[in-house]
Design a protein around this motif. Structure first.
Motif, PDB file in Angstrom:
ATOM      1  N   ILE A  69      64.004  86.953  94.151  1.00  0.00           N
ATOM      2  CA  ILE A  69      62.797  87.086  93.330  1.00  0.00           C
ATOM      3  C   ILE A  69      62.979  86.380  91.994  1.00  0.00           C
ATOM      4  N   GLN A  70      64.138  86.522  91.390  1.00  0.00           N
ATOM      5  CA  GLN A  70      64.407  85.854  90.120  1.00  0.00           C
ATOM      6  C   GLN A  70      64.411  84.335  90.292  1.00  0.00           C
ATOM      7  N   LEU A  71      64.974  83.864  91.385  1.00  0.00           N
ATOM      8  CA  LEU A  71      64.994  82.427  91.663  1.00  0.00           C
ATOM      9  C   LEU A  71      63.576  81.891  91.851  1.00  0.00           C
ATOM     10  N   ARG A  72      62.766  82.636  92.567  1.00  0.00           N
ATOM     11  CA  ARG A  72      61.362  82.249  92.772  1.00  0.00           C
ATOM     12  C   ARG A  72      60.644  82.147  91.428  1.00  0.00           C
ATOM     13  N   GLU A  73      60.809  83.149  90.597  1.00  0.00           N
ATOM     14  CA  GLU A  73      60.165  83.148  89.281  1.00  0.00           C
ATOM     15  C   GLU A  73      60.650  81.994  88.412  1.00  0.00           C
ATOM     16  N   TYR A  74      61.934  81.698  88.484  1.00  0.00           N
ATOM     17  CA  TYR A  74      62.499  80.593  87.723  1.00  0.00           C
ATOM     18  C   TYR A  74      61.893  79.261  88.175  1.00  0.00           C
ATOM     19  N   CYS A  75      61.795  79.059  89.479  1.00  0.00           N
ATOM     20  CA  CYS A  75      61.202  77.825  90.019  1.00  0.00           C
ATOM     21  C   CYS A  75      59.728  77.712  89.631  1.00  0.00           C
ATOM     22  N   LEU A  76      58.993  78.808  89.723  1.00  0.00           N
ATOM     23  CA  LEU A  76      57.582  78.786  89.337  1.00  0.00           C
ATOM     24  C   LEU A  76      57.416  78.465  87.855  1.00  0.00           C
ATOM     25  N   ASN A 108      55.276  75.358  86.520  1.00  0.00           N
ATOM     26  CA  ASN A 108      54.145  75.579  85.614  1.00  0.00           C
ATOM     27  C   ASN A 108      54.311  74.879  84.271  1.00  0.00           C
ATOM     28  N   GLU A 109      55.534  74.660  83.845  1.00  0.00           N
ATOM     29  CA  GLU A 109      55.782  74.004  82.566  1.00  0.00           C
ATOM     30  C   GLU A 109      55.793  72.476  82.664  1.00  0.00           C
ATOM     31  N   SER A 110      55.756  71.961  83.868  1.00  0.00           N
ATOM     32  CA  SER A 110      55.817  70.513  84.047  1.00  0.00           C
ATOM     33  C   SER A 110      54.428  69.890  83.949  1.00  0.00           C
ATOM     34  N   TYR A 111      54.381  68.751  83.264  1.00  0.00           N
ATOM     35  CA  TYR A 111      53.139  67.995  83.171  1.00  0.00           C
ATOM     36  C   TYR A 111      53.250  66.667  83.919  1.00  0.00           C
ATOM     37  N   ASP A 112      54.404  66.427  84.507  1.00  0.00           N
ATOM     38  CA  ASP A 112      54.641  65.181  85.225  1.00  0.00           C
ATOM     39  C   ASP A 112      54.492  65.446  86.721  1.00  0.00           C
ATOM     40  N   ILE A 113      53.272  65.277  87.213  1.00  0.00           N
ATOM     41  CA  ILE A 113      52.951  65.601  88.604  1.00  0.00           C
ATOM     42  C   ILE A 113      52.331  64.375  89.267  1.00  0.00           C
ATOM     43  N   GLU A 114      52.898  63.995  90.384  1.00  0.00           N
ATOM     44  CA  GLU A 114      52.348  62.906  91.197  1.00  0.00           C
ATOM     45  C   GLU A 114      51.842  63.527  92.494  1.00  0.00           C
ATOM     46  N   GLU A 115      50.681  63.073  92.957  1.00  0.00           N
ATOM     47  CA  GLU A 115      50.100  63.632  94.172  1.00  0.00           C
ATOM     48  C   GLU A 115      49.751  62.549  95.179  1.00  0.00           C
ATOM     49  N   THR A 116      49.949  62.891  96.437  1.00  0.00           N
ATOM     50  CA  THR A 116      49.452  62.088  97.544  1.00  0.00           C
ATOM     51  C   THR A 116      48.471  62.981  98.302  1.00  0.00           C
ATOM     52  N   LYS A 117      47.970  62.520  99.431  1.00  0.00           N
ATOM     53  CA  LYS A 117      47.019  63.357 100.159  1.00  0.00           C
ATOM     54  C   LYS A 117      47.669  64.610 100.738  1.00  0.00           C
ATOM     55  N   ILE A 136      56.609  67.223  91.671  1.00  0.00           N
ATOM     56  CA  ILE A 136      56.609  67.765  90.321  1.00  0.00           C
ATOM     57  C   ILE A 136      57.988  67.586  89.706  1.00  0.00           C
ATOM     58  N   ARG A 137      58.014  66.837  88.638  1.00  0.00           N
ATOM     59  CA  ARG A 137      59.272  66.508  87.964  1.00  0.00           C
ATOM     60  C   ARG A 137      59.777  67.701  87.155  1.00  0.00           C
ATOM     61  N   VAL A 138      61.077  67.919  87.192  1.00  0.00           N
ATOM     62  CA  VAL A 138      61.706  69.039  86.502  1.00  0.00           C
ATOM     63  C   VAL A 138      62.328  68.564  85.197  1.00  0.00           C
ATOM     64  N   ASN A 139      61.795  69.053  84.082  1.00  0.00           N
ATOM     65  CA  ASN A 139      62.389  68.864  82.750  1.00  0.00           C
ATOM     66  C   ASN A 139      62.859  67.451  82.437  1.00  0.00           C
ATOM     67  N   LYS A 140      62.046  66.463  82.700  1.00  0.00           N
ATOM     68  CA  LYS A 140      62.365  65.065  82.393  1.00  0.00           C
ATOM     69  C   LYS A 140      63.674  64.590  83.032  1.00  0.00           C
ATOM     70  N   THR A 141      64.016  65.157  84.173  1.00  0.00           N
ATOM     71  CA  THR A 141      65.168  64.699  84.947  1.00  0.00           C
ATOM     72  C   THR A 141      64.637  63.880  86.114  1.00  0.00           C
ATOM     73  N   HIS A 142      65.505  63.516  87.022  1.00  0.00           N
ATOM     74  CA  HIS A 142      65.062  62.834  88.241  1.00  0.00           C
ATOM     75  C   HIS A 142      64.999  63.811  89.415  1.00  0.00           C
ATOM     76  N   LEU A 143      64.900  65.104  89.111  1.00  0.00           N
ATOM     77  CA  LEU A 143      64.717  66.118  90.145  1.00  0.00           C
ATOM     78  C   LEU A 143      63.229  66.409  90.300  1.00  0.00           C
ATOM     79  N   TYR A 144      62.809  66.493  91.550  1.00  0.00           N
ATOM     80  CA  TYR A 144      61.403  66.760  91.839  1.00  0.00           C
ATOM     81  C   TYR A 144      61.266  67.884  92.857  1.00  0.00           C
TER      82      TYR A 144
END
Length: 69
Positions: A7-14, A18-27, A32-40
């Protein structure tokens, strides 16, 4: 993160999502980019399910997006 229960891990991921503004979408997916890293977070849009979190270079991300437009 090893000390977090499910549950804590789920909340941490959410929180990261939610704090990320770097989101790329396809159909089918959101990347969703994590904290200006190269993790998505890779999220399947139709079921709103996190499939994975993985490292992606800008080149790889662009290739994935172009494949799924």
């Amino acid at each position: 993160m090893q000390d977090l229960n499910d549950i804590q891990l789920r909340e941490y991921c959410l929180k990261l999502i939610n704090e990320s503004y770097d989101i790329e979408e396809t159909k089918s997916f959101k990347y969703i980019r994590v904290n200006k890293t190269h993790l998505y977070f890779v999220i399947k849009k139709d079921v709103n399910l996190i499939l994975t979190i993985s490292p992606m270079s800008p080149t790889k991300l662009l290739a994935v997006i172009e494949e799924n437009l």
